[in-house]
Design a protein around this motif. Structure first.
Motif, mmCIF file in Angstrom:
data_model
loop_
_atom_site.group_PDB
_atom_site.id
_atom_site.type_symbol
_atom_site.label_atom_id
_atom_site.label_comp_id
_atom_site.label_asym_id
_atom_site.label_seq_id
_atom_site.Cartn_x
_atom_site.Cartn_y
_atom_site.Cartn_z
ATOM 1 N N LEU C 58 0.752 -1.244 -0.081
ATOM 2 C CA LEU C 58 0.218 0.002 -0.050
ATOM 3 C C LEU C 58 0.908 1.176 0.093
ATOM 4 N N PRO C 59 0.540 2.338 -0.667
ATOM 5 C CA PRO C 59 -0.860 2.518 -1.426
ATOM 6 C C PRO C 59 -0.570 1.980 -2.759
ATOM 7 N N TYR C 60 -1.909 1.478 -3.365
ATOM 8 C CA TYR C 60 -1.781 0.971 -4.733
ATOM 9 C C TYR C 60 -2.957 1.355 -5.549
ATOM 10 N N VAL C 61 -2.861 1.357 -6.757
ATOM 11 C CA VAL C 61 -4.099 1.883 -7.467
ATOM 12 C C VAL C 61 -4.930 0.575 -7.757
ATOM 13 N N ILE C 62 -6.341 0.522 -7.332
ATOM 14 C CA ILE C 62 -7.312 -0.668 -7.716
ATOM 15 C C ILE C 62 -7.669 -0.566 -9.220
ATOM 16 N N GLY C 63 -8.715 -1.263 -9.514
ATOM 17 C CA GLY C 63 -9.372 -1.242 -10.953
ATOM 18 C C GLY C 63 -8.877 -2.396 -11.850
ATOM 19 N N HIS C 64 -9.566 -3.231 -12.056
ATOM 20 C CA HIS C 64 -9.099 -4.298 -12.683
ATOM 21 C C HIS C 64 -10.034 -4.979 -13.798
ATOM 22 N N GLU C 65 -10.902 -3.815 -14.230
ATOM 23 C CA GLU C 65 -11.647 -4.096 -15.580
ATOM 24 C C GLU C 65 -11.729 -2.989 -16.197
ATOM 25 N N ASN C 66 -10.778 -2.820 -17.491
ATOM 26 C CA ASN C 66 -10.370 -1.850 -18.321
ATOM 27 C C ASN C 66 -10.477 -1.730 -19.441
ATOM 28 N N ALA C 67 -10.651 -0.713 -20.213
ATOM 29 C CA ALA C 67 -10.678 -0.552 -21.595
ATOM 30 C C ALA C 67 -10.128 0.907 -21.830
ATOM 31 N N GLY C 68 -9.524 1.091 -23.086
ATOM 32 C CA GLY C 68 -8.756 2.518 -23.316
ATOM 33 C C GLY C 68 -8.287 2.510 -24.706
ATOM 34 N N TRP C 69 -7.228 3.437 -24.795
ATOM 35 C CA TRP C 69 -6.471 3.522 -25.920
ATOM 36 C C TRP C 69 -5.131 3.386 -25.537
ATOM 37 N N VAL C 70 -4.443 2.722 -26.770
ATOM 38 C CA VAL C 70 -2.990 2.496 -26.488
ATOM 39 C C VAL C 70 -2.198 3.630 -26.466
ATOM 40 N N HIS C 71 -1.156 4.125 -25.510
ATOM 41 C CA HIS C 71 -0.697 5.228 -25.292
ATOM 42 C C HIS C 71 0.779 5.126 -25.938
ATOM 43 N N GLU C 72 1.596 3.914 -25.255
ATOM 44 C CA GLU C 72 2.893 3.712 -25.626
ATOM 45 C C GLU C 72 2.986 2.269 -25.587
ATOM 46 N N VAL C 73 4.076 1.694 -26.397
ATOM 47 C CA VAL C 73 4.190 0.434 -26.518
ATOM 48 C C VAL C 73 5.699 0.055 -26.438
ATOM 49 N N GLY C 74 6.074 -1.126 -25.710
ATOM 50 C CA GLY C 74 7.559 -1.435 -25.739
ATOM 51 C C GLY C 74 8.187 -1.964 -27.033
ATOM 52 N N PRO C 75 9.164 -2.050 -27.074
ATOM 53 C CA PRO C 75 10.089 -2.256 -28.503
ATOM 54 C C PRO C 75 9.665 -3.766 -29.017
ATOM 55 N N GLY C 76 9.023 -4.608 -28.170
ATOM 56 C CA GLY C 76 8.781 -6.107 -28.638
ATOM 57 C C GLY C 76 7.352 -6.228 -29.328
ATOM 58 N N VAL C 77 6.328 -4.971 -28.836
ATOM 59 C CA VAL C 77 5.187 -5.085 -29.162
ATOM 60 C C VAL C 77 4.790 -5.026 -30.711
ATOM 61 N N THR C 78 4.062 -5.841 -31.366
ATOM 62 C CA THR C 78 3.713 -5.923 -32.670
ATOM 63 C C THR C 78 2.304 -5.945 -32.879
ATOM 64 N N ASN C 79 1.385 -6.023 -32.109
ATOM 65 C CA ASN C 79 -0.067 -6.438 -32.277
ATOM 66 C C ASN C 79 -0.802 -5.145 -32.014
ATOM 67 N N VAL C 80 -0.383 -4.217 -31.303
ATOM 68 C CA VAL C 80 -1.055 -2.957 -31.256
ATOM 69 C C VAL C 80 -0.167 -1.620 -31.463
ATOM 70 N N ALA C 81 -0.524 -0.651 -31.526
ATOM 71 C CA ALA C 81 0.163 0.521 -31.833
ATOM 72 C C ALA C 81 -0.592 1.722 -31.105
ATOM 73 N N PRO C 82 0.086 2.801 -30.813
ATOM 74 C CA PRO C 82 -0.413 4.038 -29.988
ATOM 75 C C PRO C 82 -1.712 4.546 -30.814
ATOM 76 N N GLY C 83 -2.732 4.798 -30.277
ATOM 77 C CA GLY C 83 -4.038 5.131 -30.725
ATOM 78 C C GLY C 83 -5.120 4.061 -31.051
ATOM 79 N N ASP C 84 -4.636 2.815 -30.724
ATOM 80 C CA ASP C 84 -5.581 1.861 -31.058
ATOM 81 C C ASP C 84 -6.333 1.558 -29.862
ATOM 82 N N THR C 85 -7.741 1.446 -30.169
ATOM 83 C CA THR C 85 -8.754 1.197 -29.030
ATOM 84 C C THR C 85 -8.613 -0.359 -28.591
ATOM 85 N N VAL C 86 -8.618 -0.719 -27.175
ATOM 86 C CA VAL C 86 -8.538 -1.926 -26.676
ATOM 87 C C VAL C 86 -8.950 -2.017 -25.310
#
Lengths: 342, 342, 342, 342
Positions: C58-86
């Motif tokens: 503690l403290p920590y952020v709760i919330g485990h049921e989420n949707a949104g938009w991709v903001h930034e991706v790591g160098p190995g990520v190929t399936n989504v890109a910034p801006g995608d709705t997920v």
């Protein structure tokens, strides 16, 4: 009783007056026929195409798609009683072989096929079958309304039911051939899965009806239809293709519109597949045979029918006009299914 | 004929001289008994434990694990003929209900259980059953050698067969209880899968025999056995636990040695599970009921038996010494299975 | 950024201003949260019920049921890109263990659970997850409309999907508990099967909504509901019971309304089953655990959602009013699902 | 490092000195090759048969059947570390597409195939693959002993594993073609099922070895072999036929020896099936494609191999004698599998 009998091949059958069938074994059931479907296979029988495979002695009564009321039962019959409304599995099975014990009635090593094998069929006032062929219906059911499900229906249902594990949301199923069986297949797909249903047929009217029954997409089979299915699936093809035609080249079209890791279900017949084994392994596609269905398939289909989820347009003919019904079918004048009513 | 009949509960049965059974229906089969297994359930019957559930009228003949030779058949029987060597499914089924049509004989809504329900069993010279209970054997088979597979065997086989998809190479199966059923279960696991088999029992002799039959690991049930199974599986527990005990706390041990995403198969009975629903969902574990088996299960097991892949040690007693056999069983003096031979 | 953090148990969380999450590994994805569901589990977290099992600092952020938009991706990520709705699978999995390689994300031996395990959750402006948790959506989708499917939805869908082979036409399924999960379960049953759906709940309003969503029968849980289900099934019970309650006695009701050869699916939790092993084997019933679901389950559910076949009533709250949303949920003032919108 | 490279088709490859491969992505793994199998597909590559389908830029390193030791790992790799002994799935998959999420690595839409696609293979001192291709082995394993299982083995195992539900006791399986793959197939059938195994091959020596590995019956493919299989199965044919040949007419033999309700598994390739759709439906037979296998298939096969249940005779060649090994294979001089050892 009156009965439609084949006397010689390549001739019209005749309406004869013959004795009623009688109980021959303890599990036998005599059914008063309420409706007998007229099927393209009846035309093939008249052309002698089944003579070698089935070898019935002529004359014999045709009609393998039957429903009616139980008239008399043998001493071992416990599941139905006189007066019960029933639809009949087309191939009464023995209940004792390995296949029967696994529920696969159509692979029974002792079954028979009234109206096709050397046993009188249902285009008559009465028909002999067995207890194991009888699916009991709600007493209010009119047998003539459901008879067509006894063969056309069970065949389409069986193929669709086998494919359910493959057709999760996000998949695409193609129904090739939107005739009687195809229409039932479409309704079964809609009732049993959430797959996207694409229907392919040459006939725009059949496609219009398909759309009403729940098809998500329709494609005219005009020579560009394999490409059209590919376009609708991002180039991949369909996860399952149900081929209700399987002749005149449709069989190779059906295979070619099947996706990698997909399955091509053969239900129609008449054509010949030519497939390099490399095509089969490099894409790990399957070709799945389908024939009639199990007793439980028919019972389940009747649940769908009685819930209004599956229906088939029918045209009734009195039994005495059986030859006219066969001619109409041959000439393409029947919409839906012709049903003989005694 | 001579027959072992229960006259009153909490007393020894008597050897009576009674009329031979006769054909009552067209599918009936009279079997000359060649071997009748003596089962712990027979002791429970004598204690009256099944009186309420099954309600047989006393006196009646016990014995539900039978093999022999066909003596007479009803007019509808086509799968066996007098003289055939047969082992009998314990619960003759109707062949007409939904369960039968799906091959699930033990869920037949019309079956009966000779020797348990209100029908005479097989501790006698002759037994009435039906065509659907008869599995034909190689004529050279001695019924007394295989009779124990008719109930103990089918039950173990059924549970193992259901689990095959779960037990791919790299998995671990626990057999809890290496008595008669457990020993058959071990042999079935070895014949049908490549899983690692861990056997848990209190009795070191039973474990020694288990190892001979192919168990990869044996664990003495001395109170540390749940931990021992965990240790053998890197802390995870077993993918499938077959509990042939399921009483006196074994049932909770069995559950506790089941891995996340694993299944606990209940085959024995007598105990009571106490499981928080949180434990079930947080690990997504299953509890799987098992009862007898299908006709095809018994037929398949006989293939294994005739190939020498499954066998059970038996001790024969003449029918006249049935009471002695029951007393020996009760006192733990029977190794393997006691079989009455007329 | 603003985030809803638990500082101590048995107290309201606080809206804090904390740094945005950053990419930590090559497969990481930062999502701009568009909607975060408020779940009963969040109340349990605040009560400290998950402290021992999950051990977040503690403290920590709760919330485990989420949707949104991709903001930034790591160098190995190929399936989504910034801006995608997920929409986000709640438990990012490693993709390397046996469970992952079999598609069972919820049994990944290395997964984590943002908002529940020691990782910040989605009641914030941004959330760190991984590529393997992202299901790409049609760009027109509003994340707040679907966020509730990320946990409540996937859990109901997963259980229903597993049961499809059991629910052929003619069967009956009971949904016990017609709250958020139950309502999704009903819709999934209607979309994926032709079973008869019977819904059991204490609340007549919930039953009225269930009927609108396609339930065939509704039963008030007033103490006579086990009998009511028996009556609706000719005394047999239901082929599958989905228990979304599984506490306060509902768990034993659920088991008792399960038919012979049927399966009791546990999805809710909190109660304790007490079942004699004899009851399990004599009827060959199963108890099936269910937890969250696979990545593909979520992807398939989104196909249903985007086709309009599954939806859930939601009530939006601005992120700053998170405490109010939690209080409303606790007090039973939320109809459907509360969704925080940053 | 030294590597076997194809410079032009229809010529021998050359042993070149080229730079070692380097980590290109976060999930990459560099493996020090311990053994590289020499496969008939390598001969086909040299003949240019795969040029169109795979399109590698020449020169490139061949070798798609590899095992060795981890040399270096990318920053996202968590499942293996330098020094680990590993066998490599031949087609590294992405872990993000639908197929990967369902465990079907061979249908990954982003996978590659070192040694076949435009990526250097394993006939070299070092090979670049990814974390998702690495199956960790017991450190004592000699990679050269197991390398042949990476492609030949996984392919045979995959087909057999898929067929397990069809091959209960009492069934018959035919293995057509008892070469390298066939021998592994036989061993897998013996380890995983209790079916009767009938092996068909032209070569009596291969049949003698098949019998040693557990085949129940062997049949010389001398033109009477379809009839011989029919005779061995009471006229019915085999429940499953595994065709490891599938060329030069074997494909039609394989189909013709498949029983009603049976399945013909295509694994070899080169021929072309000619099958009337009537034959498919009237018997309800299936044709099942098979390609490589899943990551878990390979992991499971390694369990069998490490338990001594599956092995393959190998002949080692130093990497420098790769051309000789290819010539020996082409001339039929290799017994079992040739393995290059750096």
């Amino acid at each position: 009783m009156r009965a439609v009998r084949v006397h010689e091949y390549h001739s019209d059958p005749r309406i004869d007056d013959i004795p009623e069938p009688t109980i021959q074994g303890p599990m036998d059931v005599i059914v008063r026929v309420g409706g007998a479907g007229v099927c393209r296979t009846d035309l093939h029988i008249l052309e002698g195409q089944w003579a070698a495979a089935m070898g019935p002695e002529l004359p014999y009564v045709i009609g393998h798609e039957n429903a009616g009321w139980v008239h008399e039962v043998g001493p071992g019959v416990t599941n139905v009683a006189p007066g019960d409304t029933v639809i009949l599995h087309p191939a009464p099975s023995c209940g004792l072989c390995r296949a029967c014990r696994a529920g696969k009635d159509m692979h029974c090593t002792n079954n028979f096929f009234p109206g096709l094998s050397n046993n009188d069929g249902g285009m008559a006032e009465y028909l002999r079958t067995t207890a194991r062929a009888c699916v009991k219906l709600d007493p209010s059911t009119n047998p003539a309304d459901v008879a067509a499900l006894a063969d056309a229906g069970i065949t389409a249902y069986h193929a669709v039911r086998k494919s359910i594990p493959l057709l999760y949301p996000g998949t695409t199923a193609v129904v090739q051939g939107a005739g009687g069986l195809g229409h039932i297949g479409i309704q079964c797909l809609v009732a049993l899965t959430a797959t996207r249903v694409v229907v392919v047929d040459r006939n725009p009217d059949a496609l219009a009806l398909a759309a009403k029954l729940g098809a998500d997409e329709t494609v005219v089979a005009d020579g560009t239809h394999v490409d059209a299915v590919k376009d609708l699936t991002g180039g991949a093809g369909a996860d399952v293709v149900f081929d209700f035609v399987a002749e005149q080249g449709a069989e190779n079209d059906g295979w070619n519109m099947t996706a990698r890791d997909g399955s091509y279900y053969v239900i129609g017949y008449g054509g010949e597949l030519h497939i390099p084994t490399l095509d089969i392994i490099s894409t790990e596609r399957n070709i799945i045979g389908n024939i009639v269905g199990t007793y439980n398939d028919l019972a389940e289909l009747m649940v769908l029918a009685q819930a209004g989820k599956v229906s088939l347009h029918t045209v009734q003919y009195p039994l005495d006009r059986a030859v006219e019904a066969l001619h109409d079918l041959d000439a393409g004048r029947v919409r839906g299914r012709a049903i003989l009513v005694p």
